[in-house]
Design a protein around this motif. Structure first.
Motif, PDB file in Angstrom:
ATOM      1  N   PRO A   7       0.733  -0.988   0.067  1.00  0.00           N
ATOM      2  CA  PRO A   7       0.029  -0.059  -0.230  1.00  0.00           C
ATOM      3  C   PRO A   7       0.854   1.130  -0.053  1.00  0.00           C
ATOM      4  O   PRO A   7       2.030   1.373   0.471  1.00  0.00           O
ATOM      5  CB  PRO A   7      -0.802  -0.112   1.156  1.00  0.00           C
ATOM      6  CG  PRO A   7      -0.078  -1.161   2.091  1.00  0.00           C
ATOM      7  CD  PRO A   7       0.665  -1.817   1.079  1.00  0.00           C
ATOM      8  N   PHE A   8       0.300   2.352  -0.737  1.00  0.00           N
ATOM      9  CA  PHE A   8       0.920   3.577  -0.840  1.00  0.00           C
ATOM     10  C   PHE A   8       0.728   4.428   0.364  1.00  0.00           C
ATOM     11  O   PHE A   8      -0.422   4.476   0.996  1.00  0.00           O
ATOM     12  CB  PHE A   8       0.267   4.335  -1.967  1.00  0.00           C
ATOM     13  CG  PHE A   8       1.102   5.065  -2.528  1.00  0.00           C
ATOM     14  CD1 PHE A   8       2.152   4.578  -3.522  1.00  0.00           C
ATOM     15  CD2 PHE A   8       0.587   6.376  -2.714  1.00  0.00           C
ATOM     16  CE1 PHE A   8       3.256   5.560  -3.930  1.00  0.00           C
ATOM     17  CE2 PHE A   8       1.754   7.518  -3.619  1.00  0.00           C
ATOM     18  CZ  PHE A   8       2.745   6.955  -4.225  1.00  0.00           C
ATOM     19  N   ASP A   9       1.838   5.614   0.680  1.00  0.00           N
ATOM     20  CA  ASP A   9       1.794   6.066   1.755  1.00  0.00           C
ATOM     21  C   ASP A   9       2.573   7.487   1.203  1.00  0.00           C
ATOM     22  O   ASP A   9       3.768   7.437   1.168  1.00  0.00           O
ATOM     23  CB  ASP A   9       2.178   5.773   2.844  1.00  0.00           C
ATOM     24  CG  ASP A   9       2.090   6.436   4.174  1.00  0.00           C
ATOM     25  OD1 ASP A   9       1.822   7.794   4.076  1.00  0.00           O
ATOM     26  OD2 ASP A   9       2.414   6.287   5.409  1.00  0.00           O
ATOM     27  N   LEU A  10       1.899   8.740   1.365  1.00  0.00           N
ATOM     28  CA  LEU A  10       2.517   9.715   0.830  1.00  0.00           C
ATOM     29  C   LEU A  10       3.222  10.413   1.762  1.00  0.00           C
ATOM     30  O   LEU A  10       4.156  11.395   1.749  1.00  0.00           O
ATOM     31  CB  LEU A  10       1.588  10.717   0.216  1.00  0.00           C
ATOM     32  CG  LEU A  10       0.975  10.611  -1.123  1.00  0.00           C
ATOM     33  CD1 LEU A  10      -0.019  11.410  -1.508  1.00  0.00           C
ATOM     34  CD2 LEU A  10       2.235  10.421  -2.118  1.00  0.00           C
ATOM     35  N   ASP A  11       2.957  10.392   3.225  1.00  0.00           N
ATOM     36  CA  ASP A  11       3.552  10.793   4.326  1.00  0.00           C
ATOM     37  C   ASP A  11       4.982  10.519   4.590  1.00  0.00           C
ATOM     38  O   ASP A  11       5.862  11.274   4.766  1.00  0.00           O
ATOM     39  CB  ASP A  11       3.015  10.867   5.671  1.00  0.00           C
ATOM     40  CG  ASP A  11       1.418  11.509   5.594  1.00  0.00           C
ATOM     41  OD1 ASP A  11       1.361  12.524   4.736  1.00  0.00           O
ATOM     42  OD2 ASP A  11       0.294  11.087   6.275  1.00  0.00           O
TER      43      ASP A  11
END
Length: 79
Positions: A7-11
């Motif tokens: 899964p992707f996380d921008l933080d």
């Protein structure tokens, strides 16, 4: 090759993204470009294939639920 992990996380980069990035950086490749939405790398066919195996093993071990991967062969540069 180009790849992303999810899964992707921008933080902040999740552990699986860091594991994949580290695996590719440690490989014997000619160029590695780490970006916020994917990583690309270039090298000989054997080196790229070895790096792909390692990045898959390490990113899945670190919790990736999906790895999107594209490998392009430049004509005349080996397969």
């Amino acid at each position: 090759m180009e790849f992303t992990t999810e899964p992707f996380d921008l933080d902040e980069p999740p552990p699986h993204a860091v594991a994949a990035r580290d695996a590719v950086r440690a490989a014997e490749l000619d160029a590695v470009d780490v970006g916020p939405f994917g990583t690309s790398a270039e090298g000989g066919s054997e080196e790229v294939l070895a790096a792909v195996g390692e990045l898959l093993r390490e990113s899945l071990r670190a919790g990736a639920t999906r790895v999107s991967l594209q490998v392009n062969v430049v004509p005349g540069e080996g397969a």
